[in-house]
Enzyme design. Sequence first.
Site, short mmCIF file in Angstrom:
data_model
loop_
_atom_site.label_atom_id
_atom_site.label_comp_id
_atom_site.label_asym_id
_atom_site.label_seq_id
_atom_site.Cartn_x
_atom_site.Cartn_y
_atom_site.Cartn_z
N GLY A 66 -9.53 18.60 -27.26
CA GLY A 66 -10.16 17.44 -27.87
C GLY A 66 -10.39 17.76 -29.33
N ARG B 202 -11.38 11.01 -18.21
CA ARG B 202 -12.54 11.79 -18.65
C ARG B 202 -13.81 11.16 -18.11
NH1 ARG B 202 -13.82 12.15 -24.93
NH2 ARG B 202 -14.61 10.06 -24.56
N GLY C 50 9.19 4.60 -61.73
CA GLY C 50 8.37 3.90 -62.70
C GLY C 50 7.04 4.58 -63.01
N CYS D 83 -5.65 15.52 -27.15
CA CYS D 83 -6.00 14.11 -27.07
C CYS D 83 -6.84 13.67 -28.27
CB CYS D 83 -6.73 13.80 -25.78
SG CYS D 83 -8.26 14.72 -25.61
P1 ADP Z 1 12.89 5.03 -64.38
O1 ADP Z 1 12.80 6.36 -63.72
O2 ADP Z 1 11.60 4.40 -64.67
O3 ADP Z 1 13.90 4.14 -63.71
P2 ADP Z 1 14.94 5.67 -66.25
O4 ADP Z 1 14.92 6.96 -66.94
O5 ADP Z 1 15.85 5.56 -65.09
O6 ADP Z 1 13.46 5.32 -65.84
O7 ADP Z 1 15.29 4.59 -67.36
C1 ADP Z 1 14.79 3.28 -67.44
C2 ADP Z 1 15.92 2.30 -67.63
O8 ADP Z 1 16.71 2.60 -68.76
C3 ADP Z 1 16.87 2.30 -66.45
O9 ADP Z 1 17.25 1.00 -66.17
C4 ADP Z 1 18.05 3.09 -66.95
O10 ADP Z 1 19.24 2.70 -66.31
C5 ADP Z 1 18.07 2.75 -68.43
N1 ADP Z 1 18.66 3.85 -69.18
C6 ADP Z 1 18.25 5.12 -69.19
N2 ADP Z 1 19.05 5.89 -69.95
C7 ADP Z 1 20.00 5.07 -70.45
C8 ADP Z 1 21.13 5.29 -71.29
N3 ADP Z 1 21.44 6.50 -71.76
N4 ADP Z 1 21.89 4.22 -71.59
C9 ADP Z 1 21.58 3.00 -71.12
N5 ADP Z 1 20.54 2.74 -70.32
C10 ADP Z 1 19.75 3.77 -69.97
MG MG Z 2 -15.39 14.91 -27.35
#
Ligand code: ADP
Ligand code: MG
Length: 890
Positions: free
Chosen positions: A771, A615, A102, A837
Amino acid sequence: MEKNFVYMFDHPEAKGKEMLGGKGANLTEMTRIGLPVPYGFTITTAACNDYYDAGKKISPEVENEVTASLKTLEENTGKRLGDPRNPLLVSVRSGAVHSMPGMMDTVLNLGMNDETVKGIAELTENPRFSYDSYRRFIQMFGDVVLGVDSSLYEKRLEDFRNHYGYKSDVELTAEDWIEIIETYKDITQTEAGLTFPQNPKEQLFLTINAVFDSWNNKRAVTYRKLHDIPGHLGTAVNIQSMVFGNMGDHSGTGVAFTRNPSTGESELYGEYLINAQGEDVVAGIRTPQPIVDLAKEMPEVYQQLAETSQLLENHYGDMQDIEFTVEHGNLFMLQTRNGKRTAQAAVRIAVDMVKEGIMSEQEALLRVDPDQIDQLLHNHIDPEHKQQKLVSGLPASPGAATGQVVFDADEVELLANEGKDVILVRPETTPEDIHGIVASKATVTTRGGMTSHAAVVARGMGKACICGCEAMKIDLEAEYFTVGDTVVNKGDIITIDGASGEIFLGEIPMIAPELSDIFQLLLTWADEEADLDVRTNADTPEDVRKALEFGAAGIGLCRTEHMFMAPDRIPAVQKMILAETDEERQKALERLLPMQQQDFERMFETLQGRPINIRLLDPPLHEFLPNKEELLVEVTRLQLTAPESEELKEKENILRNVRLLEESNPMLGLRGCRLGMLHPEIYEMQLTAIFQAMSGVMRKGIDVTPEIMIPLVSTVDELKVMRQLAIDVAQKIEEKSHQTFTYLVGTMIETPRAALTANRVAEEADFFSFGTNDLTQMTFGFSRDDAEGKFLQHYVEHGILPKNPFMTLDQEGVGKLVESGIALGKSTKPGLKTGICGEHGGEKSSIQFCYDAGLDYVSCSPFRVPAARLAAAQATIHKQKQKKKALMHH
Ligand code: ADP
Ligand code: MG
Ligand code: MG
């Protein structure tokens, strides 16, 4: 050298993760093993670097390759980008080498425009679906490519729904979407100052640019810093033909884990949404259904998904996190990767996979990250104080936490910096909230499921999290939430239990964790593998007991000053310091002696013969005296109110001494063995306490193996004098008690001079303990408190130092002193025992270093012992593997 910038998913010479990114590599791999993956291609991380090198421009080479690959994709699917009769639609997906869920951007439904939307409507005979997809595209494109605030579109949609009395998006008709699309275009025009581009090729290249750019957006940079991912790697971009989960009730989209990422239990685990597109599940906008429901709703699809996930897990030999979409009852795989998991799940999965014969014990040990282990040492709510819960949600990440409710990520960060415990409460979290999740004690969301953004991020960081807490109604503007009649305002204290999903009002006492049987088992394997002992730093009998529970092999550092600090002892300590005559001082020491002796007796008994490194007194004496400013105020007050009083005389005397002992640089002043040299009677008392305790405990038939450590030595002659003192005291008590003691006398190596002259120092030492806290301070020439408070953060942020050298050993500088110190020491005394340590003794990369440098043991705080045991095993295994490799090359 062949230098491709683009690879089709079925390219016969597929590249690895470094080039294709994790997502691209796995899409390619899934295609190769025959799984249903929508066709497409990957633009490599090399192209991303090329883009940045060229000053954020896509080079003609890359452009040509993309165009050629697009053609292949069009031929393969029989569709064409922008063809009004049979248009190709694609997703443009970011995908770095290390998964950064994300953190970067993805755009779906690219290729939609005023013409193709009609084509799709006719082809699918589903205009509603087609226009819905178009408006999603405009919104994502506006957000990701043109930088339009996404909430403007959402606000518009919400107004529309309210105006027509719709409760959810599913109720909107094609005509409704057409109306919305027009206003979405307006929003785009006003906000971005340009017309939404109708040309799909233009859409495509603008989006590729934007995905490259997203490598350096704020949240991606934060995430990389948090997870030590280097900034030069770059992201790959995947162009993939679309499949649609939003085509009606026989379509849907979901996320599945091949095992439970929270507990590790072996079961298909996940969530899905009917009639929805990919991002709906992860975004946490609608709360999805648990995957078991899919078995009822679409039994065949479920069966296929279960089999595929099993296959993927076996193929990759690890728990997988899978994205899938169902279009008209057909299953498509969109992503697989090694799943993020809690420490508890990591341990359970590793141990289970050994039992299932999937991997060896050694491999299992490598699978669990020592940094994650302290999660297992999480507090939990004391059941004795369990109360009526306020509300509950989904238990998304375990651990318990208490803190004040705050609704805004920036504010969480602010308060946390002030040292406050804060719980972030949000309707849902987005990647923009990541700094709030980091700074908070825990996160609660009212929407979203176990695979939502907040849950994934919190689990990765080992923070408690509760999601989908729907009975909780948040008013973000007025900053409060309600559950039924109960109102909880910003700043109110709540306690949450991430393992059960329960939320309580107020603070509830917590209890300290214990190690589970499965974890103990893993640690037994670790001890069998490890060639490096893990000891602990412990100053009190209680610490010693706890440390042994966590599996410490002994005590690597017992700091005796803590025996001076107890409130009932401070008066005697102060008398000792303030004494004007030798007799007075002796008297004070005699009062301290039995107290220290008792401490040692209890520790020796608990240790049952395990080694303990003691120590002798280290800090400067003024640390035991009252604060000068406070004394000054007190003296001034007394001078006014009781000028003749005894109290004033006494306070003035203390003040005089405080001033006398004052040093302009205490770190480099009268402390450590320098104290012992000037006031041998203090060390003599400590040594007497040690050997008398030893004598008594030995009489009970218990072995005692103390290692007497002289701190802060910089020349061998200091050690020589102090060593003789120890031997003299021991001898006296041996004679009196008719016993023979076995003990070692050695030194801490914590000044650069001691390290540089270690061959001389070793003449008088049975052991060295590095240390590394002080050694780091003195090697860099900065004090920890000043550095961490003033400039270290800046240094790390600007890459002047790779890491905080007080947390991760500076191998280049301090490490060199350690290595040469060992070599020099052993050149004089081959049997010299060596250990470390500093704080570093519990950190995995430093442990690897210590092992490679040939130390006999590391020592760390009690709670880090389990992680260190695991890291010690990993260090040993890594070294063995290296040796094997080297042999094979011969
Ligand atoms: P992230 O890395 O944020 O998960 P993604 O590239 O995996 O982003 O894509 C975001 C969403 O879109 C995911 O749920 C993915 O499965 C969906 N998605 C990506 N490409 C496709 C596609 N070609 N067809 C259908 N859904 C897709
Ligand atoms: Mg010391
Ligand atoms: Mg994804």
